[in-house]
Design a protein around this motif. Structure first.
Motif, mmCIF file in Angstrom:
data_model
loop_
_atom_site.group_PDB
_atom_site.id
_atom_site.type_symbol
_atom_site.label_atom_id
_atom_site.label_comp_id
_atom_site.label_asym_id
_atom_site.label_seq_id
_atom_site.Cartn_x
_atom_site.Cartn_y
_atom_site.Cartn_z
ATOM 1 N N ALA A 134 0.826 -1.208 0.000
ATOM 2 C CA ALA A 134 0.000 0.000 0.000
ATOM 3 C C ALA A 134 0.863 1.261 0.000
ATOM 4 N N VAL A 135 0.324 2.301 -0.580
ATOM 5 C CA VAL A 135 0.931 3.628 -0.553
ATOM 6 C C VAL A 135 -0.057 4.562 0.136
ATOM 7 N N ASP A 136 0.368 5.170 1.241
ATOM 8 C CA ASP A 136 -0.523 6.042 2.014
ATOM 9 C C ASP A 136 -0.020 7.472 2.001
ATOM 10 N N LYS A 137 -0.961 8.412 2.010
ATOM 11 C CA LYS A 137 -0.617 9.820 2.172
ATOM 12 C C LYS A 137 -0.562 10.111 3.667
ATOM 13 N N THR A 138 0.476 10.777 4.096
ATOM 14 C CA THR A 138 0.618 11.158 5.507
ATOM 15 C C THR A 138 0.617 12.680 5.604
ATOM 16 N N GLU A 139 0.646 13.191 6.822
ATOM 17 C CA GLU A 139 0.658 14.646 7.001
ATOM 18 C C GLU A 139 1.910 15.276 6.404
ATOM 19 N N SER A 140 3.016 14.539 6.469
ATOM 20 C CA SER A 140 4.285 15.110 6.008
ATOM 21 C C SER A 140 4.767 14.541 4.679
ATOM 22 N N GLY A 141 3.982 13.657 4.060
ATOM 23 C CA GLY A 141 4.414 13.085 2.787
ATOM 24 C C GLY A 141 3.712 11.780 2.473
ATOM 25 N N PHE A 142 4.503 10.698 2.335
ATOM 26 C CA PHE A 142 3.949 9.412 1.914
ATOM 27 C C PHE A 142 4.609 8.273 2.690
ATOM 28 N N ARG A 143 3.831 7.218 2.892
ATOM 29 C CA ARG A 143 4.349 5.997 3.498
ATOM 30 C C ARG A 143 4.159 4.856 2.497
ATOM 31 N N ILE A 144 5.246 4.146 2.217
ATOM 32 C CA ILE A 144 5.204 3.026 1.275
ATOM 33 C C ILE A 144 5.452 1.748 2.068
ATOM 34 N N HIS A 145 4.530 0.815 1.986
ATOM 35 C CA HIS A 145 4.628 -0.412 2.762
ATOM 36 C C HIS A 145 5.378 -1.483 1.970
ATOM 37 N N ASP A 147 7.613 -5.437 2.397
ATOM 38 C CA ASP A 147 7.668 -6.639 3.233
ATOM 39 C C ASP A 147 8.601 -6.450 4.419
ATOM 40 N N SER A 148 9.642 -5.661 4.227
ATOM 41 C CA SER A 148 10.627 -5.433 5.283
ATOM 42 C C SER A 148 10.231 -4.308 6.232
ATOM 43 N N GLY A 149 9.056 -3.707 6.002
ATOM 44 C CA GLY A 149 8.596 -2.603 6.829
ATOM 45 C C GLY A 149 8.401 -1.343 6.015
ATOM 46 N N PRO A 150 7.752 -0.340 6.577
ATOM 47 C CA PRO A 150 7.437 0.867 5.807
ATOM 48 C C PRO A 150 8.627 1.801 5.640
ATOM 49 N N ALA A 170 6.058 -5.666 -16.026
ATOM 50 C CA ALA A 170 5.034 -4.621 -16.090
ATOM 51 C C ALA A 170 3.796 -5.037 -15.298
ATOM 52 N N THR A 171 3.281 -4.115 -14.467
ATOM 53 C CA THR A 171 2.165 -4.456 -13.580
ATOM 54 C C THR A 171 0.993 -3.492 -13.638
ATOM 55 N N GLY A 172 1.190 -2.283 -14.174
ATOM 56 C CA GLY A 172 0.114 -1.297 -14.136
ATOM 57 C C GLY A 172 -0.017 -0.614 -12.790
ATOM 58 N N LEU A 173 1.015 -0.750 -11.915
ATOM 59 C CA LEU A 173 0.963 -0.148 -10.574
ATOM 60 C C LEU A 173 0.746 1.357 -10.629
ATOM 61 N N ALA A 174 1.382 2.026 -11.582
ATOM 62 C CA ALA A 174 1.269 3.488 -11.666
ATOM 63 C C ALA A 174 -0.182 3.918 -11.843
ATOM 64 N N TYR A 175 -0.928 3.167 -12.656
ATOM 65 C CA TYR A 175 -2.325 3.524 -12.892
ATOM 66 C C TYR A 175 -3.149 3.346 -11.622
ATOM 67 N N ARG A 176 -2.852 2.312 -10.860
ATOM 68 C CA ARG A 176 -3.589 2.070 -9.607
ATOM 69 C C ARG A 176 -3.317 3.173 -8.594
ATOM 70 N N ILE A 177 -2.064 3.618 -8.529
ATOM 71 C CA ILE A 177 -1.739 4.719 -7.606
ATOM 72 C C ILE A 177 -2.426 6.006 -8.060
ATOM 73 N N ALA A 178 -2.419 6.258 -9.369
ATOM 74 C CA ALA A 178 -3.098 7.452 -9.891
ATOM 75 C C ALA A 178 -4.575 7.434 -9.524
ATOM 76 N N GLU A 179 -5.219 6.304 -9.744
ATOM 77 C CA GLU A 179 -6.648 6.194 -9.441
ATOM 78 C C GLU A 179 -6.913 6.317 -7.948
ATOM 79 N N GLN A 180 -5.988 5.817 -7.127
ATOM 80 C CA GLN A 180 -6.127 5.937 -5.669
ATOM 81 C C GLN A 180 -6.215 7.405 -5.259
ATOM 82 N N PHE A 181 -5.471 8.250 -5.978
ATOM 83 C CA PHE A 181 -5.446 9.673 -5.650
ATOM 84 C C PHE A 181 -6.333 10.496 -6.592
ATOM 85 N N ASP A 182 -7.299 9.807 -7.208
ATOM 86 C CA ASP A 182 -8.323 10.455 -8.048
ATOM 87 C C ASP A 182 -7.758 11.208 -9.241
ATOM 88 N N LEU A 183 -6.673 10.690 -9.813
ATOM 89 C CA LEU A 183 -6.137 11.267 -11.045
ATOM 90 C C LEU A 183 -6.675 10.464 -12.223
#
Length: 393
Positions: A134-145, A147-150, A170-183
């Motif tokens: 998962a990729v989360d938006k935080t108050e100061s930026g972003f947290r990327i999860h 396997d070894s920890g965030p 190729a996985t299409g990850l960029a499109y999923r992140i874009a859609e997560q942030f309503d782009l």
């Protein structure tokens, strides 16, 4: 304990490594993450293993996008000459092929080693074989999860490419992140890809498999003049790959074989000089032998050149140089060199590659709705947008 960086780049491809090295050179702490075992895998296989790393003619006109002006800023600020300076700094031998295409003399791995060297010198960290969760938006930026920890970052750069060549990761990850942030993401489709033919036509053309011929391939007002290759699946070669970015299902394309040759004039001259010649022999002076035989048989022209009227010769030359073919489809992402469409560039600042509505989030490279022609243009886009992003993060 959460590890923190100024910049995290997702994707160790051309654009991602260029961005990381430039950000590192500016004193940023940078981490590059990739799920592959080695960086730059698409670089490694490109150009037959010699990497067509740029094109000296690269400009906005060589790119397809929903906004034809979007690429102007980045391409103007980091030019083919700028990248060539970097290549020459690392003493990588190179040569120019046709149409402004620049290749390594030795190996595409030279380009990968160059980028890794620049990243290392700039203090960039590279973590491979990482499963990005998962990729989360935080108050100061972003947290990327992981396997070894965030890991956390002030700036997150997404450079994970499109959907082309899934066996390379190729996985299409960029499109999923874009859609997560309503782009918005525009329709995606394979580009720079061989075209397939329906079974009846394919069977008819089977004897031509492996033949290459100079051709101008047209679709509407768009035309490319390069080599065309007949394959066991359909049509390939540079001219076909180029037109595939403009072609759509149900459309026809026109093949002009040997466009620099006046086939009709040659046939008339052959009839005049050697009327006892077989038609396919006369046509074989302009085309590969098997191709000449195919057209002569298709037109049902037994006998000698002396037996053929002007009308017949006009029809034969038109069959060769106004050949209308309707492809059945394409070979898909499996063999496509790039992905057409992608993240809507209307949502991205062209000067920085930052999402207009999400401060600190950037998208670069193939995942954006910017697709170059065949011949080094897509690499130049990767270097240019990666560079301007690295200047901004």
């Amino acid at each position: 304990m959460t590890r923190r960086f100024d910049v995290v780049v997702l994707g160790a491809g051309a654009a991602g490594m260029m961005c990381a090295m430039r950000a590192g050179q500016r004193g940023r702490s940078v981490l590059v993450l990739d799920h592959a075992k080695a960086p730059g895998e698409k670089i490694r296989i490109s150009g037959g293993g010699r990497c067509n790393f740029t094109n000296i003619h690269a400009g906005p006109a060589n790119y397809i996008s929903g906004n034809r002006h979007f690429a102007k800023s980045a391409l103007a600020r980091y030019t083919p000459r700028d990248f060539l300076n970097l290549v020459e700094k690392h003493r990588i031998p190179w040569h120019e092929k046709t149409l402004g295409q620049l290749f390594c003399d030795d190996s595409a791995k030279d380009i990968i080693r160059m980028l890794l060297s620049e990243m290392q010198a700039a203090g960039v960290s590279l973590w491979l074989q990482q499963s990005i969760g998962a990729v989360d938006k935080t108050e100061s930026g972003f947290r990327i999860h992981l396997d070894s920890g965030p890991v956390e970052a002030d700036h997150l750069v997404v450079a994970t490419g499109g959907k082309s060549i899934p066996k390379m990761g190729a996985t299409g990850l960029a499109y999923r992140i874009a859609e997560q942030f309503d782009l918005p993401v525009t329709e995606t489709r394979p580009a720079l890809v061989p075209l397939t033919l329906e079974p009846v036509l394919l069977e008819k053309l089977a004897p031509l498999s492996g033949i290459s011929v100079e051709a101008e391939v047209r679709h509407g007002k768009t035309a490319f003049r390069e080599a065309l290759l007949f394959t066991h699946r359909g049509l390939s070669g540079p001219a076909i790959l180029q037109i595939s970015s403009f072609w759509r299902e149900g459309d026809a394309i026109t093949l002009v074989l040997e466009p620099g040759v006046d086939i009709l004039a040659r046939l008339k001259q052959a009839r005049k000089e050697n009327g006892r010649q077989a038609v396919q022999t006369a046509l074989g002076e302009s085309l590969p032998r098997r191709l000449a035989q195919f057209f002569a048989e298709e037109k049902g022209l037994p006998g000698h050149m002396a037996d053929q009227s002007d009308k017949v010769l006009v029809s034969l030359s038109a069959a060769v140089q106004q050949w209308v073919v309707k492809p059945a489809g394409s070979e898909g992402y499996r063999t496509a060199e790039v992905t057409l469409g992608g993240i809507d560039v209307g949502a991205i600042d062209s000067r920085t590659m930052q999402a207009k509505t999400v401060p600190g989030l950037y998208f670069i490279g193939e995942c954006l709705d910017v697709t170059g022609w065949l011949g080094g243009y897509n690499f130049q886009w990767a270097w240019a947008c990666g560079h301007v992003c690295g200047e901004s993060v």
